[in-house]
Every structure is written in C-alpha cells, then in structure tokens.
Write an enzyme that holds these catalytic residues in place. Sequence first.
Site, short mmCIF file in Angstrom:
data_model
loop_
_atom_site.label_atom_id
_atom_site.label_comp_id
_atom_site.label_asym_id
_atom_site.label_seq_id
_atom_site.Cartn_x
_atom_site.Cartn_y
_atom_site.Cartn_z
N GLU A 185 -51.24 7.93 95.97
CA GLU A 185 -51.64 8.92 94.95
C GLU A 185 -53.16 9.05 94.80
OE1 GLU A 185 -49.43 7.90 91.42
OE2 GLU A 185 -47.54 7.94 92.48
N ASN A 205 -48.95 7.77 100.52
CA ASN A 205 -47.78 8.15 99.72
C ASN A 205 -48.22 8.93 98.49
OD1 ASN A 205 -44.88 7.78 99.18
ND2 ASN A 205 -45.51 6.41 97.50
N HIS A 211 -40.69 13.73 93.51
CA HIS A 211 -40.31 13.77 92.08
C HIS A 211 -40.24 15.24 91.68
CE1 HIS A 211 -40.53 9.48 91.70
NE2 HIS A 211 -41.78 9.47 92.16
N ASP A 225 -36.25 12.01 93.27
CA ASP A 225 -35.38 12.26 92.11
C ASP A 225 -35.63 13.70 91.68
OD1 ASP A 225 -37.85 11.94 90.71
OD2 ASP A 225 -37.32 9.94 90.01
O1 9MR Z 1 -40.53 3.67 88.39
C1 9MR Z 1 -41.74 3.03 88.08
C2 9MR Z 1 -41.77 2.67 86.59
O2 9MR Z 1 -40.80 1.68 86.32
C3 9MR Z 1 -43.15 2.18 86.20
O3 9MR Z 1 -43.20 1.99 84.81
C4 9MR Z 1 -44.19 3.18 86.66
C5 9MR Z 1 -45.57 2.70 86.29
O4 9MR Z 1 -46.56 3.52 86.79
O5 9MR Z 1 -44.10 3.37 88.05
C6 9MR Z 1 -42.90 3.95 88.41
O6 9MR Z 1 -42.87 4.23 89.80
C7 9MR Z 1 -43.85 5.13 90.27
C8 9MR Z 1 -44.17 4.73 91.70
O7 9MR Z 1 -44.56 3.39 91.75
C9 9MR Z 1 -45.28 5.61 92.27
N1 9MR Z 1 -44.94 7.01 92.16
C10 9MR Z 1 -44.50 7.46 90.84
C11 9MR Z 1 -43.38 6.58 90.32
C12 9MR Z 1 -42.84 7.11 89.00
O8 9MR Z 1 -43.81 7.05 88.02
#
Ligand code: 9MR
Length: 421
Positions: free
Chosen positions: A153, A194, A230, A262
């Site tokens: 990101e 990613n 997403h 998702d």
């Molecule tokens: O699903 C993850 C969630 O449990 C965490 O709280 C969050 C914190 O930033 O990260 C979520 O996963 C992320 C992933 O690591 C990177 N891309 C976005 C995802 C959704 O926020």
Amino acid sequence: MHLPTVLSVVFAAAGVTAQLNDLAVAAGLKYFGTCGSEGNINSDTTYRNILNNKSEFGQLVPENGQKWDATEPSRGQFTYSSGDIVAGVAKQNGQLLRCHTLVWYSQLPSWGNVTVSGGSWNRSTLQSVIETHINNVMGHYKGQCYAWDVVNEAVNDDGTWRPSVFLSTFNTDYFAISFRAAKAADPNTKLYYNDYNLEYNQAKTDRAVELVKIVQAAGAPIDGVGFQGHLIVGSTPSRSALATTLKRFTALGVEVAYTELDIRHSSVPASSSALVTQGNDFANVVGSCLDVAGCVGVTIWGFTDKYSWIPQTFPGQGDALLYNSNFGKKPAWTSVSSVLAAKATNPPPAQTTTLATITTAPPAQTTTTSRPAVSTTSAAAPGGAQQTRWGQCGGIGWSGPTACQSPWTCQVLNPYYSQCL
Ligand code: 9MR
C-alpha cells in the site's frame, strides 16, 4: 438439485471434490486461499475445521500475525507467537502459505519513544532498521512462504505516493531497498508489491505500474503484484476490464494474484438480489484471474461473514465473504465454484478431450487417458455432439456441446454453468 450437490456428484466421479481449491487447481490456478484470523483458530471449532480443509483452501495467509507490530514489538526483539498460528495450520495441512507483510505504513510498532513512524531517522539508520526487520522475519519463515508481500500500500487512491516515514526518508528508494533485502533473506519466495483499488485501472494503477518499473530499473527483484480486491457489490469492474488491468502487470514480467478479495454490501442485511449481484461480482473477479496467464491464484480475506474487518472500518456495510455468519455457503460461493468448474471442465481445445483432465493438474500438464465414463463427449467437440448426464452444456465461456443425450436436458443453474440433468 442444489448446485453444490450437483457439482459434488460430477467431480467426485472425476476424482476431485467440488471444493474451491480443488476446482481452482483443476482450472489451472496454483491455489484458492483465505486469510486465517489468529484469534479465532483455537476458539471456534467450526471455523478451524473449514480452514483446515485443503480441498477448500489450498493456501492460507496470516491476517495480522506477521505484521511489523506483531513480529518486532520492541526494536530488535522478535516474536512469532502470533505469526506462527496460521503458518502452523498451513504446515500441518500441507497448504501453501502466503506471507503478509513487511514494509507498510500501517500497523507499525511503538518502540518506547522511538517509533518507526515517529522516530527521527536518516537513510542509514532507517535502512538498517528495515533490513534487520526483513532479515529476521523472512529468516524465521524461510522456506515456508510461497510469496511475501514485501511492500504494501505505497500509493494513495489519487495516484500520489502515500506519505510514510519510508517515503519521507528515502523517497521511492525504499522500494528497491526492501526488495533487495527480501531477496537476500529468502531467495526462493516470490516477492510482491500488494495494494487495493488497483482493480479500477485509474491513476492508482498507473502509479503501481510505475512502482514495478522503478524497482526493475534499479535492478532489484520483484516477482509479483497483489491485487487486494476489497471491492463493493455492484461496483466491481467487469471480467474483461479486470483481465485487461491484470495484463498491464503481467506485461512487465511479473505474476499477479488477487490477495485479499472481499466484496462488501453497502448496507446489510443484503437483499436476495444483492446476494446474486455479489455472486456475479465474485465470478467476474475469479474469472478474470482464470483469463490471464500469469494470474496464479485467488485469496479471500476471510471466508465467513462472522469474522471480517469490514464492519469496524465501514460501519453498516459488510457480508462480503463466501460463507454467512452461520458458516452456510452463500450464492457467491456457488458462483465462484461454478466459474472455476466451468474452466476446469472446459480447457482449451488443443489440450484435452474429457473431464479426466481435471483429476491431477492444470490442463496444460495433463493427459486424457482415463475416466471416459464421466464425459464421453469432447468439451470442444464440433456441433452435433451431445453431452452426457451431469456434463456441462452451457454457461459464460463454454464452447462445448450445448445439447444433452436423451433423456437429459440442459438446465441453466447460473450464468456460468448449465448442466445435463
Ligand atoms: O483484516 C485486518 C484487520 O484485522 C486489521 O485490524 C487491519 C489493521 O490495519 O488490517 C486488516 O487487513 C488489512 C491487510 O493487512 C492489508 N490490506 C487491507 C486489509 C483490510 O484492512
């Protein structure tokens, strides 16, 4: 008959189950996977049992356990108790492991009064911190990861570089620094960039293309780009538009994958028609991966609506996954299984003639020596051929026979799969 049941019968006869990973592999992908939520693995037996099923999920990703705040909570002090939870499940079940993630602006640790994000770093000290982190974490998982998300990101939605301690210290040089360190730590894993919202093929996607070129121009290694996926029900690009976008990256010589798929409803509970739209959106995403040589697999960001990050981040939205909160399979599960089954039973004409091809490996690697009982009709037969009972007889992307042997008739189960029943 309910479609999953129908598919079960067809694929059981052909020697594979009608479950997502088995179908994905039969269709030529390396895997169909999911992230695993560390907190629920030992507390929810139903959740754990589904996660354990390699036929359903051939690849797992730790949802949070391998992130910087989890692995290096104090500077130079590494702990893998959380990261090892999902890695351990994958190892036990023989599932592939995708590893996530190393250099990301988010979920950075607080190190006393010297934080990664807030510390006053210069190039030399921050490079050493990055290399130490990557070397230790990748060293711990060396040999276990099919791929690692090395940089995560780094681009804003408007296509500008995302501000972070890394950008302010190195400008874009931190990409090559990170990928080089990753290669040194584990030379045999795929190294990925990613990000999310690359799917829309706009300014953000352009910048991600530039990122890959920057790394390559620096002579640093990069093997793949992860499309997080997403997405939003009803706003997901078409299958062909998605494939076009994926190909912008494979044209650069890197592989691609959907890494966190998702597709959320803007409001819940979803209507039955919204559930169908969600299924079509999922089928478009998975189908686009099937359509692009170099798209290696699909990972969903959790499988049950019971546990998802979305409601916390987007209150009132959600139900973005393939299983509902009671672990029932949703219409989207059927759509995904159907689009995979359609590809698995309809390999390119030069490669095969019968369903036997789906039993062992991707179509290009298989032979056509057995199991004529499943389907005696060529999937790519010229007009006039009639499909046998249970065989596919239509659906988007299908070019095989559309008529059925008597007394069976071709019945539309969904836009992707019609069957002789
Ligand atoms: O699903 C993850 C969630 O449990 C965490 O709280 C969050 C914190 O930033 O990260 C979520 O996963 C992320 C992933 O690591 C990177 N891309 C976005 C995802 C959704 O926020």
